[in-house]
Each structure stands twice: as C-alpha cells, then as structure tokens.
Write an enzyme that holds these catalytic residues in place. Structure first.
Site, PDB file in Angstrom:
ATOM      1  N   ASP A  65      -5.233 -11.804  13.049  1.00  0.00           N
ATOM      2  CA  ASP A  65      -4.103 -10.681  12.061  1.00  0.00           C
ATOM      3  C   ASP A  65      -4.490 -12.053  11.017  1.00  0.00           C
ATOM      4  OD1 ASP A  65      -1.566 -11.343  10.073  1.00  0.00           O
ATOM      5  OD2 ASP A  65      -0.576 -11.463  11.658  1.00  0.00           O
ATOM      6  N   VAL A  66      -4.700 -11.002  10.002  1.00  0.00           N
ATOM      7  CA  VAL A  66      -5.078 -11.829   8.568  1.00  0.00           C
ATOM      8  C   VAL A  66      -4.464 -12.319   7.961  1.00  0.00           C
ATOM      9  CG1 VAL A  66      -6.868  -9.654   8.245  1.00  0.00           C
ATOM     10  CG2 VAL A  66      -4.863  -9.420   7.489  1.00  0.00           C
ATOM     11  N   ASN A  92     -10.208  -4.931   3.924  1.00  0.00           N
ATOM     12  CA  ASN A  92      -8.695  -3.555   4.230  1.00  0.00           C
ATOM     13  C   ASN A  92      -7.671  -3.421   4.691  1.00  0.00           C
ATOM     14  OD1 ASN A  92      -8.812  -0.043   3.974  1.00  0.00           O
ATOM     15  ND2 ASN A  92      -8.170  -1.600   6.447  1.00  0.00           N
ATOM     16  N   TYR A 164       5.391  -3.043  -1.869  1.00  0.00           N
ATOM     17  CA  TYR A 164       4.194  -1.873  -1.447  1.00  0.00           C
ATOM     18  C   TYR A 164       2.882  -2.701  -3.078  1.00  0.00           C
ATOM     19  CZ  TYR A 164      -0.144   0.658   0.010  1.00  0.00           C
ATOM     20  OH  TYR A 164      -0.898   1.356   0.286  1.00  0.00           O
ATOM     21  N   LYS A 168      -0.512  -4.519  -4.239  1.00  0.00           N
ATOM     22  CA  LYS A 168      -1.487  -3.866  -4.460  1.00  0.00           C
ATOM     23  C   LYS A 168      -1.937  -4.378  -6.036  1.00  0.00           C
ATOM     24  CE  LYS A 168      -2.782  -1.452  -1.077  1.00  0.00           C
ATOM     25  NZ  LYS A 168      -3.955  -1.653  -0.127  1.00  0.00           N
TER      26      LYS A 168
HETATM   27  P1  NAI Z   1      -3.649   2.662   8.588  1.00  0.00           P
HETATM   28  O1  NAI Z   1      -2.156   2.518   8.968  1.00  0.00           O
HETATM   29  O2  NAI Z   1      -4.719   4.124   9.287  1.00  0.00           O
HETATM   30  O3  NAI Z   1      -4.669   1.532   8.573  1.00  0.00           O
HETATM   31  C1  NAI Z   1      -4.210  -0.051   8.578  1.00  0.00           C
HETATM   32  C2  NAI Z   1      -4.452  -0.299   9.376  1.00  0.00           C
HETATM   33  O4  NAI Z   1      -4.660  -2.301   9.342  1.00  0.00           O
HETATM   34  C3  NAI Z   1      -4.289  -0.561  10.415  1.00  0.00           C
HETATM   35  O5  NAI Z   1      -5.807  -0.687  11.788  1.00  0.00           O
HETATM   36  C4  NAI Z   1      -3.787  -1.879  10.989  1.00  0.00           C
HETATM   37  O6  NAI Z   1      -3.397  -2.355  12.289  1.00  0.00           O
HETATM   38  C5  NAI Z   1      -4.627  -2.825   9.890  1.00  0.00           C
HETATM   39  N1  NAI Z   1      -3.450  -4.357   9.807  1.00  0.00           N
HETATM   40  C6  NAI Z   1      -2.297  -4.021   9.358  1.00  0.00           C
HETATM   41  N2  NAI Z   1      -1.732  -5.446   9.146  1.00  0.00           N
HETATM   42  C7  NAI Z   1      -2.412  -6.171   9.805  1.00  0.00           C
HETATM   43  C8  NAI Z   1      -3.146  -7.581  10.070  1.00  0.00           C
HETATM   44  N3  NAI Z   1      -1.991  -8.186   9.624  1.00  0.00           N
HETATM   45  N4  NAI Z   1      -3.925  -8.270  10.155  1.00  0.00           N
HETATM   46  C9  NAI Z   1      -5.361  -6.389  10.400  1.00  0.00           C
HETATM   47  N5  NAI Z   1      -5.435  -5.996  10.154  1.00  0.00           N
HETATM   48  C10 NAI Z   1      -3.927  -5.427   9.838  1.00  0.00           C
HETATM   49  O7  NAI Z   1      -2.962   3.249   7.411  1.00  0.00           O
HETATM   50  P2  NAI Z   1      -4.682   3.131   6.339  1.00  0.00           P
HETATM   51  O8  NAI Z   1      -4.352   4.235   5.260  1.00  0.00           O
HETATM   52  O9  NAI Z   1      -6.056   3.139   6.136  1.00  0.00           O
HETATM   53  O10 NAI Z   1      -4.541   1.854   5.038  1.00  0.00           O
HETATM   54  C11 NAI Z   1      -5.698   0.908   4.705  1.00  0.00           C
HETATM   55  C12 NAI Z   1      -5.882  -0.026   3.760  1.00  0.00           C
HETATM   56  O11 NAI Z   1      -6.342   1.412   2.806  1.00  0.00           O
HETATM   57  C13 NAI Z   1      -4.193  -0.318   3.295  1.00  0.00           C
HETATM   58  O12 NAI Z   1      -4.612  -1.486   3.002  1.00  0.00           O
HETATM   59  C14 NAI Z   1      -4.077   0.704   2.351  1.00  0.00           C
HETATM   60  O13 NAI Z   1      -2.853   0.294   1.449  1.00  0.00           O
HETATM   61  C15 NAI Z   1      -4.589   1.685   1.297  1.00  0.00           C
HETATM   62  N6  NAI Z   1      -4.799   2.122   0.968  1.00  0.00           N
HETATM   63  C16 NAI Z   1      -4.608   3.361   1.926  1.00  0.00           C
HETATM   64  C17 NAI Z   1      -4.101   5.290   1.360  1.00  0.00           C
HETATM   65  C18 NAI Z   1      -3.601   5.944   1.691  1.00  0.00           C
HETATM   66  O14 NAI Z   1      -3.941   7.197   1.500  1.00  0.00           O
HETATM   67  N7  NAI Z   1      -3.964   6.199   3.689  1.00  0.00           N
HETATM   68  C19 NAI Z   1      -4.125   4.803  -0.174  1.00  0.00           C
HETATM   69  C20 NAI Z   1      -3.845   4.112  -0.715  1.00  0.00           C
HETATM   70  C21 NAI Z   1      -4.643   2.412  -0.755  1.00  0.00           C
HETATM   71  C1  BGC Z   2      -0.122   4.652   0.274  1.00  0.00           C
HETATM   72  C2  BGC Z   2       0.184   6.007   0.888  1.00  0.00           C
HETATM   73  C3  BGC Z   2       0.251   6.753  -0.461  1.00  0.00           C
HETATM   74  C4  BGC Z   2      -0.585   6.857  -1.243  1.00  0.00           C
HETATM   75  C5  BGC Z   2      -0.867   7.547  -2.623  1.00  0.00           C
HETATM   76  C6  BGC Z   2      -1.331   5.259  -0.558  1.00  0.00           C
HETATM   77  O1  BGC Z   2      -1.477   3.620  -1.390  1.00  0.00           O
HETATM   78  O2  BGC Z   2      -0.796   3.379   1.029  1.00  0.00           O
HETATM   79  O3  BGC Z   2       1.123   6.287   1.459  1.00  0.00           O
HETATM   80  O4  BGC Z   2      -0.299   8.102   0.062  1.00  0.00           O
HETATM   81  O5  BGC Z   2      -1.190   5.343  -1.781  1.00  0.00           O
HETATM   82  O6  BGC Z   2       0.499   7.700  -3.120  1.00  0.00           O
END
Ligand code: NAI
Ligand code: BGC
Length: 266
Positions: A65-66, A92, A164, A168
């Site tokens: 857990d980060v 990430n 959120y 960021k």
């Molecule tokens: P996701 O929900 O698929 O992945 C998030 C990952 O973080 C999961 O594997 C989860 O288990 C892990 N996680 C959550 N809390 C944790 C903890 N306490 N310790 C370790 N791992 C933990 O979502 P996604 O989209 O892959 O998100 C990854 C990163 O990208 C995040 O930081 C998110 O804010 C960022 N992001 C995502 C966007 C999108 O449109 N999908 C856009 C901009 C940023």
């Molecule tokens: C959020 C997503 C969203 C994207 C664009 C990301 O940071 O986690 O839910 O779709 O930004 O708004």
C-alpha cells in the site's frame, strides 16, 4: 537493435490494472526488468510477470500500500533484493472518491490525498534514497529517473472532484520542487499528465455511447486514449532519449488541455 531500456530495472506502483499495467508492459517490452506493485489483486501482476519471464524478460509481483511508509520501504527492499538496484520508478498508483463538496467526508478527502499525493511523495522519497545508495549507473546517463503519474487535472479544475484535483495539483509542485532539488546529482524527475484514458477509474465516462459522445466533446483529437499511449510516453521519458528533459509535465491528452469549449466561443 539494443532495446531502449536494456539492463535497466523499473518499479511501477499500482500496476495491477489500467495505466500502471500498460506502462509495466511497455517498459518490459523495452527491455527493463520490472517490479510490479499491486495493492489488493495479485493475479493480474502474477500473470503478467509470468508472461514477461516466458518471453525472456525479468519480472515479479509484489503487494504494498503506497500510502504506508513501512510498506513502501518493504517494496523497495524487495526490488533491491531481487534485482540489486533500481533505475526507473513510476509513481502511478492513484484513485478517485468523488463527491460534491457539501457531501465530501473528511475520509473521502484524506483517502484520496493519502494515496495520490502522500503515496507519490513516499515513493519518490524512497526512489531518491535508493538511487543514492546504488550510486552511479552503468546503464543510463542519469543516476535515476522518476515518473509521477499526474493528470490533466493538475491544471484543469474539476467540479465534484476537489480531492482528486487537489492531489494532482499537489503532484505538479511536488514533482517540480523535487526535480529542482535532485537534478544536480543526476536524478531526472518528470510527470506524465494523461487525459481521458480508457481504464477502470473512468469506466462511467466511456462505457455507454451517450457518455462517450459527451467525453469526446472534450478531446479535440477525437478519440479516448489507450494505456498504450501512456506506455510509449513512459518508455521515452525513462530512457536516455529524453536525457535533457527535467522537471517537465508531458501532457498525453489528445488535446484536452487545449480547452476545446473555447474553439467557437469565448
Ligand atoms: P486504475 O484504477 O485502473 O489503476 C489504479 C491502480 O492504483 C490500481 O492498480 C490500484 O490497485 C492502485 N492503487 C490504488 N490505491 C493504491 C495503494 N494505496 N497502493 C498501491 N496501489 C494502489 O486507474 P488508472 O486510470 O490506471 O490510474 C492510474 C493513474 O493514472 C492514477 O494515478 C490516475 O490518477 C492517473 N490518471 C488516469 C487517467 C485516466 O483517464 N485513466 C487520466 C489521468 C491520470
Ligand atoms: C481521471 C479520469 C478522467 C480524466 C480526464 C483523470 O485524471 O482519473 O477519470 O477521465 O482525468 O478528465
């Protein structure tokens, strides 16, 4: 041809799904040995690690857990024990817990800040300590590389998501301040700011035609991003191809930060 990240070691947090999973795959395809951190679901990373090893690479999955300093230490110690050192750290892991301001509980606020911002702080801190411990690299020009996973919401305000967006926005200044602090010793710190990437975090925004049509109005380039788009950017930012890139946020967003609402308005 030598792979871009040959002989390098990368640690990716939150690698069990979405962007972290895609970035881990891309770094491994570029030749890096990878430590795949997951929070609660081991199977995807154990499966991915097995696939990478079958294809001749090196990988292992590890729970942590980060947001917990002791678990972050354990994560880095395990990576060190397995691979000897670390060259690339991708901070990430992140999540959303959305609510309108009047309904947002203190727990909602703290949960998101402690994972997204404190989690990246702890990961970056451990990375700097590890790069210093290992000393000069024989495989990269930099002593080490850190990539923070930010978001377009480090600059775009987001109603209903103040926890959120604050996390960021915090990552933006944490990354830049840290980059300024450690660049003199050869550590490159940068961020990737994804736009809307198709992952579980934003499923509601793309899994029906109506939601998708609405989302596409925010993306001048006309498509939702894939984790591959972020994986390719991460490979470049982790490699010596970007050796002079320091303290920068690379937006990978199909033009979302061009504020398309202003195209024929304002
Ligand atoms: P996701 O929900 O698929 O992945 C998030 C990952 O973080 C999961 O594997 C989860 O288990 C892990 N996680 C959550 N809390 C944790 C903890 N306490 N310790 C370790 N791992 C933990 O979502 P996604 O989209 O892959 O998100 C990854 C990163 O990208 C995040 O930081 C998110 O804010 C960022 N992001 C995502 C966007 C999108 O449109 N999908 C856009 C901009 C940023
Ligand atoms: C959020 C997503 C969203 C994207 C664009 C990301 O940071 O986690 O839910 O779709 O930004 O708004």
């Amino acid at each position: 041809m030598e792979k871009l990240l040959a002989n390098q070691v990368a640690l990716i947090t939150g690698a069990s799904s979405g962007i972290g999973y895609g970035v881990a795959k891309a770094l491994a395809n570029a030749g890096a040995a990878v430590a795949l951190n997951y929070h609660s679901h081991a199977e995807p990373d154990e499966q991915l690690a097995a696939e990478i090893e079958q294809a001749g690479g090196s990988a292992f999955a590890i729970q942590a857990d980060v947001s917990d300093p002791a678990q972050v230490d354990k994560l880095f110690a395990a990576c060190r024990a397995r691979f000897g050192g670390i060259d690339i750290v991708v901070a990430n892991a992140g999540l959303q817990k959305d609510a309108a301001i009047a309904d947002m509980t203190l727990d909602d606020w703290q949960f998101v800040l402690s994972t997204n911002l404190t989690g990246q702080f702890l990961t970056c801190q451990a990375a700097v300590r590890e790069f210093r411990r290992r000393g000069p690299s024989t495989v990269s020009k930099a002593l080490g590389k850190i990539i923070c996973m930010s978001s377009v919401h480090e600059v775009i305000p987001w109603a209903g998501h103040v926890n959120y967006a604050a996390s960021k926005g915090g990552i933006q200044m944490m990354m830049k301040s840290l980059a300024q602090e450690v660049a003199p010793e050869g550590i490159r710190v940068n961020s990737i700011a994804p736009g809307a990437i198709r992952t579980p975090i934003n499923k509601d925004a793309w899994d029906s035609q109506a939601a998708l049509d609405k989302l596409l109005q925010l993306i001048p380039y006309g498509r939702v991003g894939d984790v591959d788009d972020i994986g390719k950017a991460a490979v470049w930012l982790a490699s010596d191809e970007s050796d002079y890139v320091v303290g920068t946020t690379l937006f990978v967003d199909g033009g979302m930060t061009l504020y398309p609402g202003f195209a024929d308005n304002g």
